[in-house]
Design an enzyme around this catalytic site. Structure first.
Site, PDB file in Angstrom:
ATOM      1  N   GLU A 146      -6.922  -7.409 -17.266  1.00  0.00           N
ATOM      2  CA  GLU A 146      -7.613  -8.403 -18.096  1.00  0.00           C
ATOM      3  C   GLU A 146      -6.654  -8.935 -19.154  1.00  0.00           C
ATOM      4  O   GLU A 146      -5.896  -8.135 -19.721  1.00  0.00           O
ATOM      5  CB  GLU A 146      -8.835  -7.768 -18.760  1.00  0.00           C
ATOM      6  CG  GLU A 146      -9.880  -7.368 -17.727  1.00  0.00           C
ATOM      7  CD  GLU A 146     -11.109  -6.700 -18.322  1.00  0.00           C
ATOM      8  OE1 GLU A 146     -11.212  -6.611 -19.560  1.00  0.00           O
ATOM      9  OE2 GLU A 146     -11.964  -6.259 -17.541  1.00  0.00           O
ATOM     10  N   HIS A 205     -15.170 -10.393 -19.408  1.00  0.00           N
ATOM     11  CA  HIS A 205     -15.468  -9.156 -20.150  1.00  0.00           C
ATOM     12  C   HIS A 205     -16.246  -9.508 -21.429  1.00  0.00           C
ATOM     13  O   HIS A 205     -15.852  -9.171 -22.540  1.00  0.00           O
ATOM     14  CB  HIS A 205     -14.192  -8.371 -20.488  1.00  0.00           C
ATOM     15  CG  HIS A 205     -14.462  -6.917 -20.748  1.00  0.00           C
ATOM     16  ND1 HIS A 205     -13.633  -5.897 -20.370  1.00  0.00           N
ATOM     17  CD2 HIS A 205     -15.517  -6.292 -21.356  1.00  0.00           C
ATOM     18  CE1 HIS A 205     -14.143  -4.725 -20.740  1.00  0.00           C
ATOM     19  NE2 HIS A 205     -15.294  -4.957 -21.347  1.00  0.00           N
ATOM     20  N   ARG A 244     -16.206  -1.234 -15.748  1.00  0.00           N
ATOM     21  CA  ARG A 244     -14.747  -1.284 -15.858  1.00  0.00           C
ATOM     22  C   ARG A 244     -14.183  -1.726 -14.514  1.00  0.00           C
ATOM     23  O   ARG A 244     -14.608  -1.247 -13.452  1.00  0.00           O
ATOM     24  CB  ARG A 244     -14.170   0.105 -16.187  1.00  0.00           C
ATOM     25  CG  ARG A 244     -14.368   0.538 -17.614  1.00  0.00           C
ATOM     26  CD  ARG A 244     -13.523  -0.295 -18.592  1.00  0.00           C
ATOM     27  NE  ARG A 244     -13.681   0.147 -19.967  1.00  0.00           N
ATOM     28  CZ  ARG A 244     -14.559  -0.357 -20.836  1.00  0.00           C
ATOM     29  NH1 ARG A 244     -15.375  -1.334 -20.487  1.00  0.00           N
ATOM     30  NH2 ARG A 244     -14.611   0.111 -22.078  1.00  0.00           N
TER      31      ARG A 244
END
Ligand code: GLV
Length: 326
Positions: free
Chosen positions: A268, A287, A239
């Site tokens: 993000e 991601h 994360r």
């Protein structure tokens, strides 16, 4: 425990028809309703809330209102991270059980870590650039991974799989986990949280694979980045908020560390004006390290096994410790 007659099972995971058939077979008599991803929940909730007992793929941060769901007993999520529980205290403090997809993406994410590590050590982005320019590039010497040390912060399914693969490359592996008395066959030395500085000081590759909790938020800041070798690289597939991103940018610019491979970010999508995009010593992926053709099969496998156990009253797999994760 399930109720006498199982209530509605809502499946918002992006699974295929054959998975749905297997889910129906694992819960005979129950109504299994497939909805089109988490986004469809707000439109369907009024119709489903009073009967739903099991919900897969919708989590608290997507508007689950426990007061309107008297039969809800179990939430199965599709990912490994449980940090949504921080934003859902109602669920964290309830007796609704949460299971997750831990392990489903351990292989692709471990492979992604290795891909980033080799790309950084063998300067693959530099060669990609020279290929685009038709340039016969021979610059500084390239590094070797063999014999180097990887420090993995967080030894869940992803950390373990990464350790296993790193050991296969003749690397020395240090692990850090909350309870260091839990050993791992793939780790040369296991440290507890108070061993973080030592791990940072000796590792050539620091891999962040830990959960984001109130204790790990901002874990990697200035003292931690300054403790790393100036040749070492940070790889974050966990994360973004584990790292103080502004400080990381300084560390990369000023050469406190050698480079970074980042799949996750504080915000993000990573904003187009982030300085990280243009740094020579940074690799960015979006991601997406969990991506694999086997995701759905593995996730359906976890859910179906858990459905079987739920109906049989047996201990379930991937049960989330909600208090630790909120
Ligand atoms: C993805 O980031 C996950 O938590 O599975």
């Amino acid at each position: 425990m399930p109720s006498q007659k199982l209530g509605t099972i809502v499946v918002a995971l992006r699974l295929e028809d054959r998975h749905l058939e297997a889910i129906r077979a694992a819960a005979p008599g129950a109504e299994v309703v497939k909805i089109n991803g988490r986004g469809e929940w707000p439109a369907r909730r009024a119709e489903l809330e009073s009967t739903v007992e099991v919900i897969a793929g919708v989590q608290g941060s997507d508007n689950l209102d426990l007061a309107s769901m008297p039969r809800l007993r179990w939430i199965q999520t599709g990912g490994a991270g449980n940090d949504w529980l921080i934003r859902s205290p109602e669920i964290a403090n309830s007796d609704v059980m949460v299971t997750n997809g831990s392990g489903v993406a351990a292989i692709p994410i471990a492979e992604h870590v290795l891909a980033m590590m080799f790309a950084l050590s063998r300067q693959i982005p530099r060669f990609t650039k020279s290929q685009l320019d038709h340039e016969w590039y021979r610059g500084e010497r390239l590094a070797e991974v063999d014999g180097s040390t990887m420090g993995i912060v967080g030894l869940g399914a992803i950390g373990e799989k990464t350790a296993e693969k790193a050991r296969g490359l003749n690397m020395r592996v240090l692990g850090l986990r909350r309870d260091p008395t839990r050993s791992s066959p793939h780790v040369d030395r296991m440290l507890g949280p108070d061993g973080l500085m030592e791990l940072l000081e000796v590792s050539d590759w620091v891999v962040l694979a830990s959960a984001l909790t109130s204790r790990t938020r901002g874990l990697i800041g200035e003292p931690e980045l300054r403790a790393m070798k100036d040749t070492a690289c940070l790889i974050n597939i966990a994360r973004g908020a584990l790292v103080q991103e502004k400080v990381l940018v300084r560390a990369l610019k000023e050469g406190w560390i050698g480079g970074a491979g980042l799949d996750v970010f504080e915000r993000e999508p990573l904003p187009p004006d982030s300085p990280l995009w243009d740094m020579d010593n940074v690799l960015i992926s979006s991601h997406y390290s969990h991506s694999t053709p086997h995701y759905n099969d593995r996730l359906a496998g976890v859910f179906i096994e858990n459905l079987r156990r739920y109906r049989a009253g047996e201990p379930m797999i991937n049960v989330v410790d909600k208090q630790h994760n909120s």
